[in-house]
Design a protein around this motif. Sequence first.
Motif, PDB file in Angstrom:
ATOM      1  N   GLN A  95       0.610  -1.289  -0.070  1.00 22.12           N
ATOM      2  CA  GLN A  95      -0.047  -0.149   0.077  1.00 22.12           C
ATOM      3  C   GLN A  95       0.797   1.394   0.002  1.00 22.12           C
ATOM      4  O   GLN A  95       0.621   2.086  -0.663  1.00 22.12           O
ATOM      5  CB  GLN A  95      -0.747  -0.154   1.367  1.00 22.12           C
ATOM      6  N   GLU A 114      -7.860   6.204  -0.316  1.00 23.25           N
ATOM      7  CA  GLU A 114      -9.114   5.542  -0.801  1.00 23.25           C
ATOM      8  C   GLU A 114      -8.735   4.687  -2.094  1.00 23.25           C
ATOM      9  O   GLU A 114      -9.337   3.608  -2.156  1.00 23.25           O
ATOM     10  CB  GLU A 114      -9.978   6.409  -0.818  1.00 23.25           C
ATOM     11  N   ARG A 115      -8.274   5.486  -2.973  1.00 24.52           N
ATOM     12  CA  ARG A 115      -8.193   4.827  -4.485  1.00 24.52           C
ATOM     13  C   ARG A 115      -7.335   3.682  -4.438  1.00 24.52           C
ATOM     14  O   ARG A 115      -7.407   2.625  -4.973  1.00 24.52           O
ATOM     15  CB  ARG A 115      -7.129   5.886  -5.109  1.00 24.52           C
ATOM     16  N   SER A 116      -6.119   3.486  -3.329  1.00 26.49           N
ATOM     17  CA  SER A 116      -5.494   2.312  -3.490  1.00 26.49           C
ATOM     18  C   SER A 116      -6.207   1.076  -3.244  1.00 26.49           C
ATOM     19  O   SER A 116      -5.765  -0.146  -3.885  1.00 26.49           O
ATOM     20  CB  SER A 116      -4.239   2.509  -2.338  1.00 26.49           C
ATOM     21  N   GLU A 117      -7.405   1.166  -2.539  1.00 25.92           N
ATOM     22  CA  GLU A 117      -8.292   0.135  -2.221  1.00 25.92           C
ATOM     23  C   GLU A 117      -8.774  -0.495  -3.833  1.00 25.92           C
ATOM     24  O   GLU A 117      -8.849  -1.733  -3.913  1.00 25.92           O
ATOM     25  CB  GLU A 117      -9.415   0.492  -1.352  1.00 25.92           C
ATOM     26  N   THR A 118      -9.225   0.546  -4.503  1.00 24.51           N
ATOM     27  CA  THR A 118      -9.801   0.034  -5.580  1.00 24.51           C
ATOM     28  C   THR A 118      -9.146  -0.554  -6.616  1.00 24.51           C
ATOM     29  O   THR A 118      -9.118  -1.727  -7.004  1.00 24.51           O
ATOM     30  CB  THR A 118     -10.151   1.464  -6.656  1.00 24.51           C
ATOM     31  N   LYS A 121      -7.610  -3.900  -5.002  1.00 27.05           N
ATOM     32  CA  LYS A 121      -8.626  -5.073  -5.180  1.00 27.05           C
ATOM     33  C   LYS A 121      -8.666  -5.531  -6.581  1.00 27.05           C
ATOM     34  O   LYS A 121      -8.606  -6.690  -6.782  1.00 27.05           O
ATOM     35  CB  LYS A 121      -9.956  -4.595  -4.734  1.00 27.05           C
ATOM     36  N   TRP A 126      -5.385  -6.584  -2.222  1.00 22.81           N
ATOM     37  CA  TRP A 126      -5.774  -6.134  -1.414  1.00 22.81           C
ATOM     38  C   TRP A 126      -5.203  -6.679   0.287  1.00 22.81           C
ATOM     39  O   TRP A 126      -4.963  -6.024   1.165  1.00 22.81           O
ATOM     40  CB  TRP A 126      -7.327  -5.871  -1.263  1.00 22.81           C
ATOM     41  N   GLU A 127      -5.444  -7.756   0.127  1.00 21.68           N
ATOM     42  CA  GLU A 127      -5.251  -8.844   1.394  1.00 21.68           C
ATOM     43  C   GLU A 127      -3.760  -8.620   1.473  1.00 21.68           C
ATOM     44  O   GLU A 127      -3.308  -8.907   2.751  1.00 21.68           O
ATOM     45  CB  GLU A 127      -5.443 -10.280   1.118  1.00 21.68           C
ATOM     46  N   ARG A 129      -2.131  -6.074   1.556  1.00 22.40           N
ATOM     47  CA  ARG A 129      -1.521  -4.521   1.603  1.00 22.40           C
ATOM     48  C   ARG A 129      -0.528  -3.947   2.450  1.00 22.40           C
ATOM     49  O   ARG A 129       0.250  -3.172   2.324  1.00 22.40           O
ATOM     50  CB  ARG A 129      -2.911  -3.550   1.543  1.00 22.40           C
TER      51      ARG A 129
END
Length: 226
Positions: A95, A114-118, A121, A126-127, A129
Amino acid sequence: MNALEISQLKKVYKGQVEALKGIDLTVVEGDFFALLGPNGAGKSTTIGILTALVNKTSGQVKVFGHDLDSELELAKAHIGLVPQEFNFNQFETVQQIVVNQAGYYGVERKVAIERSETYLKQTDLWEKRNTPARNLSGGMKRRLMIARAMMHQPKLLILDEPTAGVDIEIRRSMWKFLQEINQSGVTIILTTHYLEEAESLCRNIAIIDQGLIIENTSMKALLGKL
Ligand code: ADP
Ligand code: ADP
């Protein structure tokens, strides 16, 4: 709108290697485009020029209408680059790597997080990060490079030999992610020396050899000829 317009592009390296001998190339917005050619053909040189890492000798390049000479910053803002080699800090977490990258493009930190989640994923990371990059598998590192390149939401994603040296399973999973990104409206250009890769992914193709474009056609038409 054309994502990319290249006209009469030439590159002569110092040792007098004529790497590009005057190439013309147009890539339309939304395309999935392959630049195919053997080692030494001029693929990396072309990408280097598009991303302002290599100086051209002559010719013109426009990215979404922005001339690289007169509007470099605007052109660069539209481009995400996935280079051939891993060039992230192996000690940073997944991340941190993507969030910091967005920072270089002036994205606010809160927005970047916030965008990093998009994008993490989307690339199935994401798991992972909070995992330092050095602990990722080769396939994950490649996907991390893709997520990182998307963080400033470029309209054109350029990948230099994205699957060179990776096994077929990882290659297939990367293809799936790239197709999803393309379907979300991002124009993609990749270089490859695998015809199979171009065939599986790309709508249009240019074949480069010894600094010249020797074929520029739709994938369908090319396969009809072979
Ligand atoms: P690729 O794997 O894309 O074909 P190369 O292995 O040819 O790339 O080159 C790797 C790096 O070495 C690139 O950054 C390229 O610019 C540089 N390079 C390649 N050929 C030469 C050369 N003849 N002289 C100096 N640098 C070179
Ligand atoms: P590709 O990516 O298709 O393998 P390159 O763009 O790396 O091809 O190389 C095109 C030609 O330019 C090759 O002959 C290569 O040796 C030469 N070349 C690449 N980078 C350099 C460099 N930095 N200095 C001198 N020659 C180079």
